[in-house]
Design an enzyme around this catalytic site. Structure first.
Site, short mmCIF file in Angstrom:
data_model
loop_
_atom_site.label_atom_id
_atom_site.label_comp_id
_atom_site.label_asym_id
_atom_site.label_seq_id
_atom_site.Cartn_x
_atom_site.Cartn_y
_atom_site.Cartn_z
CB CYS A 107 12.27 1.22 -0.52
SG CYS A 107 11.67 2.20 0.87
CE LYS A 153 10.16 0.41 7.94
NZ LYS A 153 10.79 1.16 6.84
CE LYS A 212 7.27 2.66 9.41
NZ LYS A 212 8.09 2.88 8.25
C1 PBG Z 1 10.82 3.27 3.96
C2 PBG Z 1 9.68 3.56 4.84
C3 PBG Z 1 8.42 2.92 4.90
C4 PBG Z 1 7.68 3.61 5.86
C5 PBG Z 1 8.48 4.61 6.36
N1 PBG Z 1 9.72 4.56 5.74
C6 PBG Z 1 7.85 1.84 4.10
C7 PBG Z 1 8.35 0.46 4.12
O1 PBG Z 1 9.17 0.07 4.95
O2 PBG Z 1 7.92 -0.25 3.21
C8 PBG Z 1 6.25 3.29 6.22
C9 PBG Z 1 5.44 4.43 6.71
C10 PBG Z 1 3.99 4.24 6.72
O3 PBG Z 1 3.42 3.16 6.42
O4 PBG Z 1 3.31 5.23 7.04
N2 PBG Z 1 11.61 2.20 4.33
ZN ZN Z 2 12.97 1.40 2.61
#
Ligand code: PBG
Ligand code: ZN
Length: 323
Positions: free
Chosen positions: A120, A193, A246
């Protein structure tokens, strides 16, 4: 006459109170995330994350050293590339932002370097996978994750943390690492996640907000807990060495369930929004920041996390030196 049970006996004396304290946050179990931006040479403040900056590749070593000096021994890297495209080409370029940073950091420091692995930050559309007709294609994405993993491995990274929530991502990455002579690089899987409002400040920091739609087609629905256990179980089967939950604070129940049911180390990601909530309240003078940082990290530990990824890592370590 019934005796009063005197719970307060063990609370009155500070030394005794500390002796019987059940959970403590060790500096050794904290991981500090870093945002490294390929196209800058001066630090840029992240407005929604007071105290956290985007830094340049050359500054990463200085930053890592100051984190190390505070007592934190591991960092998790996020890269912001100069060029984004449909297929995240800069993510598997051996001269990409993460690859160059890892090479420098491994040469100049003795820290454990972990790379987040996702598309991303590198895609023009901001999604975590390959897109066709607005759909995120799972298996085509796995092939790209494998290329990224190998490129990170060649740069000398100590651990890889896939965060895209594609099915089979741990297996795909494990296989390509094993087949290419990187059997000993561990995988810390973002297993459970959730699709969360708490990632908003991160997306400002990493310029990775999706250009259309959201991530609910691949990240987990926060109404679900059992599904997290399935995700964790699958990731362990696929070869994850460490599993992650997470975000952390709204998901302490999940951390606890995962810790109770599985025998692998559990990491919890105290994400950007959790950091910003505390900072915003602290700046307004509404809460005592240090007390809150202690309490929140302890709660994540108490729930069962072995490792905590947190933007407070360095600050927490510095607070402890002061004590
Ligand atoms: C990428 C990623 C994200 C986070 C960690 N790796 C963002 C998302 O999924 O949009 C979020 C970390 C944070 O908010 O501190 N996929
Ligand atoms: Zn991502």
């Amino acid at each position: 006459m019934e005796l009063i049970t005197r719970m307060r006996r063990l609370r009155e004396n500070k030394i005794l109170r500390e002796m019987v304290s059940e959970s403590d946050v060790k500096l050794k179990s904290l991981i500090q995330p870093l945002f490294i931006d390929e196209s800058i040479d001066k630090r840029i403040r992240i407005e929604s994350m007071p105290g956290i900056d985007r830094i340049s590749i050359s500054e990463a070593v200085k930053e890592a050293e100051s984190i190390r000096k505070a007592g934190i021994s591991s960092i998790l890297l996020f890269g912001i590339p100069a060029h984004k495209d449909e297929l995240a080409g800069s993510a598997w370029n051996d001269e990409g932002v993460i690859q160059r940073s890892v090479k420098l950091l491994k040469k100049e420091t003795d820290m454990l370097i972990i790379s987040d692995l996702c598309m991303c930050e590198y895609t023009s559309h901001g999604h975590c996978g390959v897109i066709k007709n607005s759909a995120i294609l799972n298996d085509e994405t796995l092939a790209i994750y494998q290329k990224i993993a190998l490129s990170y491995a060649r740069s000398g990274v100590d651990m890889i943390a896939p965060s895209g929530m594609m099915d089979g991502q741990v297996k795909a990455i494990r296989e390509s690492l094993d087949d290419n002579g990187f059997k000993n690089i561990p995988i810390m899987a973002y297993s459970a996640k959730y699709e969360s409002s708490l990632y908003a400040p991160f997306r400002e920091a990493a310029e990775s907000a999706p250009a259309f739609g959201d991530r609910s087609g691949y990240q987990m629905n926060y109404h679900n807990a059992k599904e997290a256990l399935r995700e964790v179980e699958l990731d362990i089967k696929e070869g994850a060495d460490i599993v992650m939950v997470k975000p952390a604070l709204f998901y302490l129940d999940i951390i606890k369930m995962v810790k109770e049911r599985f025998n692998v180390p559990v990491a919890a990601y105290n994400v950007s929004g959790e950091y910003s909530l505390v900072k915003a309240a602290a700046i307004n003078g509404w809460i005592d920041e240090k007390r809150m940082i202690n309490e929140l990290l302890t709660s994540i530990k108490r729930a069962g996390a072995d490792l905590i990824i947190t933007y407070f890592a360095k600050q927490f370590a510095e607070m402890h030196i002061e004590q």
